[in-house]
Design a protein around this motif. Structure first.
Motif, mmCIF file in Angstrom:
data_model
loop_
_atom_site.group_PDB
_atom_site.id
_atom_site.type_symbol
_atom_site.label_atom_id
_atom_site.label_comp_id
_atom_site.label_asym_id
_atom_site.label_seq_id
_atom_site.Cartn_x
_atom_site.Cartn_y
_atom_site.Cartn_z
ATOM 1 N N LEU A 1 -51.126 -75.116 -73.778
ATOM 2 C CA LEU A 1 -49.872 -74.802 -73.104
ATOM 3 C C LEU A 1 -50.025 -73.535 -72.266
ATOM 4 O O LEU A 1 -49.540 -73.483 -71.127
ATOM 5 N N TYR A 2 -50.705 -72.542 -72.792
ATOM 6 C CA TYR A 2 -50.938 -71.307 -72.041
ATOM 7 C C TYR A 2 -51.702 -71.610 -70.749
ATOM 8 O O TYR A 2 -51.329 -71.148 -69.667
ATOM 9 N N ILE A 3 -52.755 -72.405 -70.863
ATOM 10 C CA ILE A 3 -53.565 -72.756 -69.681
ATOM 11 C C ILE A 3 -52.730 -73.571 -68.693
ATOM 12 O O ILE A 3 -52.746 -73.298 -67.490
ATOM 13 N N ALA A 4 -52.006 -74.561 -69.195
ATOM 14 C CA ALA A 4 -51.197 -75.426 -68.328
ATOM 15 C C ALA A 4 -50.117 -74.632 -67.598
ATOM 16 O O ALA A 4 -49.902 -74.821 -66.392
ATOM 17 N N GLU A 5 -49.436 -73.737 -68.303
ATOM 18 C CA GLU A 5 -48.411 -72.903 -67.660
ATOM 19 C C GLU A 5 -49.035 -72.005 -66.601
ATOM 20 O O GLU A 5 -48.487 -71.861 -65.502
ATOM 21 N N ASP A 6 -50.162 -71.399 -66.931
ATOM 22 C CA ASP A 6 -50.827 -70.496 -65.998
ATOM 23 C C ASP A 6 -51.279 -71.249 -64.746
ATOM 24 O O ASP A 6 -51.023 -70.801 -63.627
ATOM 25 N N MET A 7 -51.927 -72.380 -64.928
ATOM 26 C CA MET A 7 -52.430 -73.155 -63.792
ATOM 27 C C MET A 7 -51.277 -73.673 -62.936
ATOM 28 O O MET A 7 -51.332 -73.633 -61.700
ATOM 29 N N THR A 8 -50.230 -74.155 -63.575
ATOM 30 C CA THR A 8 -49.082 -74.697 -62.845
ATOM 31 C C THR A 8 -48.342 -73.594 -62.100
ATOM 32 O O THR A 8 -47.978 -73.759 -60.933
ATOM 33 N N SER A 9 -48.137 -72.461 -62.760
ATOM 34 C CA SER A 9 -47.421 -71.372 -62.082
ATOM 35 C C SER A 9 -48.241 -70.820 -60.919
ATOM 36 O O SER A 9 -47.682 -70.471 -59.883
ATOM 37 N N ASN A 10 -49.559 -70.777 -61.061
ATOM 38 C CA ASN A 10 -50.406 -70.333 -59.941
ATOM 39 C C ASN A 10 -50.307 -71.311 -58.778
ATOM 40 O O ASN A 10 -50.178 -70.896 -57.629
ATOM 41 N N TRP B 1 -39.948 -69.257 -63.715
ATOM 42 C CA TRP B 1 -40.134 -70.193 -64.825
ATOM 43 C C TRP B 1 -38.839 -70.334 -65.626
ATOM 44 O O TRP B 1 -38.547 -71.398 -66.159
ATOM 45 N N LYS B 2 -38.074 -69.254 -65.711
ATOM 46 C CA LYS B 2 -36.824 -69.298 -66.467
ATOM 47 C C LYS B 2 -35.823 -70.263 -65.842
ATOM 48 O O LYS B 2 -34.915 -70.737 -66.514
ATOM 49 N N ARG B 3 -36.002 -70.571 -64.568
ATOM 50 C CA ARG B 3 -35.138 -71.551 -63.914
ATOM 51 C C ARG B 3 -35.629 -72.973 -64.145
ATOM 52 O O ARG B 3 -35.027 -73.925 -63.659
ATOM 53 N N HIS B 4 -36.742 -73.103 -64.866
ATOM 54 C CA HIS B 4 -37.321 -74.396 -65.203
ATOM 55 C C HIS B 4 -37.448 -74.468 -66.734
ATOM 56 O O HIS B 4 -38.548 -74.579 -67.270
ATOM 57 N N PRO C 1 -23.949 -71.015 -75.793
ATOM 58 C CA PRO C 1 -22.596 -71.509 -75.574
ATOM 59 C C PRO C 1 -22.449 -72.356 -74.307
ATOM 60 O O PRO C 1 -21.614 -73.235 -74.249
ATOM 61 N N ASN C 2 -23.281 -72.117 -73.299
ATOM 62 C CA ASN C 2 -23.102 -72.853 -72.049
ATOM 63 C C ASN C 2 -23.673 -74.272 -72.096
ATOM 64 O O ASN C 2 -23.432 -75.057 -71.186
ATOM 65 N N GLY C 3 -24.442 -74.602 -73.127
ATOM 66 C CA GLY C 3 -24.989 -75.943 -73.256
ATOM 67 C C GLY C 3 -25.926 -76.312 -72.112
ATOM 68 O O GLY C 3 -26.079 -77.487 -71.787
ATOM 69 N N ARG C 4 -26.532 -75.327 -71.490
ATOM 70 C CA ARG C 4 -27.409 -75.539 -70.337
ATOM 71 C C ARG C 4 -28.491 -76.576 -70.645
ATOM 72 O O ARG C 4 -29.078 -76.594 -71.718
ATOM 73 N N GLU C 5 -28.785 -77.405 -69.655
ATOM 74 C CA GLU C 5 -29.797 -78.427 -69.831
ATOM 75 C C GLU C 5 -31.200 -77.825 -69.766
ATOM 76 O O GLU C 5 -31.420 -76.808 -69.129
ATOM 77 N N PHE C 6 -32.105 -78.483 -70.454
ATOM 78 C CA PHE C 6 -33.506 -78.090 -70.426
ATOM 79 C C PHE C 6 -34.345 -79.343 -70.626
ATOM 80 O O PHE C 6 -33.826 -80.404 -70.965
ATOM 81 N N TYR C 7 -35.619 -79.206 -70.405
ATOM 82 C CA TYR C 7 -36.540 -80.330 -70.594
ATOM 83 C C TYR C 7 -37.273 -80.142 -71.912
ATOM 84 O O TYR C 7 -37.617 -79.019 -72.289
ATOM 85 N N HIS D 1 -43.958 -82.497 -63.519
ATOM 86 C CA HIS D 1 -42.696 -83.263 -63.499
ATOM 87 C C HIS D 1 -41.502 -82.311 -63.538
ATOM 88 O O HIS D 1 -40.562 -82.444 -62.754
ATOM 89 N N ILE D 2 -41.537 -81.369 -64.452
ATOM 90 C CA ILE D 2 -40.408 -80.452 -64.628
ATOM 91 C C ILE D 2 -40.154 -79.658 -63.347
ATOM 92 O O ILE D 2 -39.008 -79.546 -62.899
ATOM 93 N N VAL D 3 -41.200 -79.121 -62.753
ATOM 94 C CA VAL D 3 -41.035 -78.363 -61.507
ATOM 95 C C VAL D 3 -40.448 -79.271 -60.429
ATOM 96 O O VAL D 3 -39.513 -78.894 -59.715
ATOM 97 N N ARG D 4 -40.976 -80.481 -60.304
ATOM 98 C CA ARG D 4 -40.480 -81.409 -59.278
ATOM 99 C C ARG D 4 -39.003 -81.763 -59.521
ATOM 100 O O ARG D 4 -38.216 -81.823 -58.583
ATOM 101 N N PHE D 5 -38.632 -81.968 -60.769
ATOM 102 C CA PHE D 5 -37.233 -82.293 -61.064
ATOM 103 C C PHE D 5 -36.325 -81.092 -60.781
ATOM 104 O O PHE D 5 -35.249 -81.237 -60.209
ATOM 105 N N CYS D 6 -36.761 -79.923 -61.182
ATOM 106 C CA CYS D 6 -35.948 -78.716 -60.969
ATOM 107 C C CYS D 6 -35.813 -78.357 -59.495
ATOM 108 O O CYS D 6 -34.826 -77.756 -59.087
ATOM 109 N N ARG D 7 -36.790 -78.731 -58.714
ATOM 110 C CA ARG D 7 -36.741 -78.481 -57.268
ATOM 111 C C ARG D 7 -36.131 -79.666 -56.509
ATOM 112 O O ARG D 7 -36.132 -79.663 -55.284
ATOM 113 N N PHE D 8 -35.690 -80.643 -57.237
ATOM 114 C CA PHE D 8 -35.067 -81.841 -56.667
ATOM 115 C C PHE D 8 -36.011 -82.610 -55.738
ATOM 116 O O PHE D 8 -35.579 -83.276 -54.814
#
Length: 175
Positions: free
Chosen positions: A16-25, A34-37, A73-79, A114-121
């Protein structure tokens, strides 16, 4: 069903550390971006029975925080990335050239794309048409390859050759 053992769970964290790092780069995402995803990762031991599948390595769900007991409390959606330990372990037993770390790095990077693509519409999470979903899988597979192709990791090239989306749905089933 086989679940990851303690050593394998450590490899999940490393992947997960590697995947997050590679994807964020690749996407040039800062920590605040990332907090918006928002996403979470669960392994088989933590999944509800409805989240367990026998035909994928991971299930990607879109849910509200309240569904999974998060105190927000806001019930915000997440993946939610639901790793299917039993399927991943089976794949490793079937193909002795695969090893856990590269397979998990691929799976998790794929899900994060997938998550980035969905969050960016760039794609809708709830696309129902089978052809559209297959196209999305091919796009995400190509992007995952672009993200990981420079990563120096044994067995990664074998993984790319063996698990092309047209041959087998490595991804995730999306709910």
């Amino acid at each position: 069903m086989q679940q990851f053992n303690k050593e394998q769970l450590g490899i999940v964290s490393e992947a997960l550390y590697i995947a997050e790092d590679m994807t964020s780069n690749y996407y040039q995402l800062s920590v605040s971006e990332w907090k918006r995803h928002p996403f979470d990762l669960k392994t088989l031991a933590q999944l509800f029975s409805d989240d367990i599948r026998d035909n994928v390595f991971a299930l990607l769900k879109k849910c509200s925080k309240s569904e999974y007991g998060y105190a927000q409390p806001n019930g915000r959606e997440f993946y939610l990335i639901c790793l299917q330990d039993h399927q991943i372990i089976r794949a490793l037993e079937r193909d002795k050239r695969l090893t856990l770390l590269p397979l998990l790095v691929y799976i998790l990077t794929h899900e994060l794309v997938h998550i980035v693509r969905f969050c960016r519409f760039e794609e809708r999470f709830d696309a129902q048409e089978e052809m559209r979903r297959l196209e999305e899988e091919q796009i995400v597979h190509r992007m995952t390859y672009e993200i990981l192709k420079e990563l120096s990791m044994p067995d990664l090239s074998h993984l790319f050759r063996s698990y092309m989306p047209a041959m087998r749905n490595i991804d995730a089933y999306m709910l």
